[in-house]
Design a protein around this motif. Structure first.
Motif, mmCIF file in Angstrom:
data_model
loop_
_atom_site.group_PDB
_atom_site.id
_atom_site.type_symbol
_atom_site.label_atom_id
_atom_site.label_comp_id
_atom_site.label_asym_id
_atom_site.label_seq_id
_atom_site.Cartn_x
_atom_site.Cartn_y
_atom_site.Cartn_z
ATOM 1 N N GLU A 172 0.836 -1.206 0.000
ATOM 2 C CA GLU A 172 0.000 0.000 0.000
ATOM 3 C C GLU A 172 0.869 1.253 0.000
ATOM 4 O O GLU A 172 0.608 2.219 -0.731
ATOM 5 N N TYR A 173 1.933 1.258 0.790
ATOM 6 C CA TYR A 173 2.858 2.377 0.837
ATOM 7 C C TYR A 173 3.496 2.604 -0.537
ATOM 8 O O TYR A 173 3.546 3.727 -1.037
ATOM 9 N N GLU A 174 3.967 1.513 -1.170
ATOM 10 C CA GLU A 174 4.596 1.619 -2.490
ATOM 11 C C GLU A 174 3.597 2.116 -3.542
ATOM 12 O O GLU A 174 3.939 2.921 -4.403
ATOM 13 N N TYR A 175 2.363 1.637 -3.443
ATOM 14 C CA TYR A 175 1.312 2.077 -4.354
ATOM 15 C C TYR A 175 1.072 3.575 -4.210
ATOM 16 O O TYR A 175 0.999 4.314 -5.207
ATOM 17 N N LEU A 176 0.977 4.050 -2.992
ATOM 18 C CA LEU A 176 0.765 5.481 -2.748
ATOM 19 C C LEU A 176 1.954 6.310 -3.227
ATOM 20 O O LEU A 176 1.776 7.390 -3.801
ATOM 21 N N GLN A 177 3.154 5.805 -3.014
ATOM 22 C CA GLN A 177 4.361 6.507 -3.465
ATOM 23 C C GLN A 177 4.385 6.613 -4.991
ATOM 24 O O GLN A 177 4.704 7.666 -5.541
ATOM 25 N N ARG A 178 4.054 5.514 -5.677
ATOM 26 C CA ARG A 178 4.019 5.532 -7.145
ATOM 27 C C ARG A 178 2.976 6.533 -7.643
ATOM 28 O O ARG A 178 3.241 7.306 -8.567
ATOM 29 N N ASN A 179 1.801 6.511 -7.030
ATOM 30 C CA ASN A 179 0.754 7.454 -7.446
ATOM 31 C C ASN A 179 1.174 8.896 -7.207
ATOM 32 O O ASN A 179 0.910 9.768 -8.039
ATOM 33 N N ARG A 180 1.825 9.159 -6.091
ATOM 34 C CA ARG A 180 2.303 10.506 -5.782
ATOM 35 C C ARG A 180 3.343 10.935 -6.813
ATOM 36 O O ARG A 180 3.314 12.062 -7.306
ATOM 37 N N LEU A 181 4.243 10.010 -7.164
ATOM 38 C CA LEU A 181 5.272 10.300 -8.154
ATOM 39 C C LEU A 181 4.642 10.572 -9.520
ATOM 40 O O LEU A 181 5.018 11.525 -10.218
#
Length: 83
Positions: free
Chosen positions: A8-17
């Motif tokens: 979930e953290y990685e998903y949010l980071q990718r979306n933010r990027l």
């Protein structure tokens, strides 16, 4: 299947990027468009100044009339006399 906390953290980071990259792209395109418009306006202003300078020289140095000069340079007599 639920995401793990790490996923979930990685998903949010990718979306933010991705959002940041899209925003950066939009800003870059807007800047390029603004720069192009500025160059176009600058060119037009330079051309107009050049015509006025030429017109004034034709009148003062060559003895052309205002009407002849305006016709030759495809500008109005008012453009030559305003300032």
């Amino acid at each position: 299947m639920p995401l793990t906390e790490q996923e979930e953290y990685e998903y949010l980071q990718r979306n933010r990027l991705i959002r940041q990259l899209n925003e950066d792209f939009k800003i870059k395109k807007a800047e390029e468009k603004g720069e192009a418009k500025g160059r176009e306006e600058g060119r037009a202003e330079g051309e107009a100044r050049g015509k006025l300078e030429t017109a004034r020289k034709l009148i003062s140095e060559k003895g052309w009339t205002l009407k002849e000069t305006a016709h030759f340079l495809c500008i109005s007599p008012e453009e030559i006399t305003q300032d």
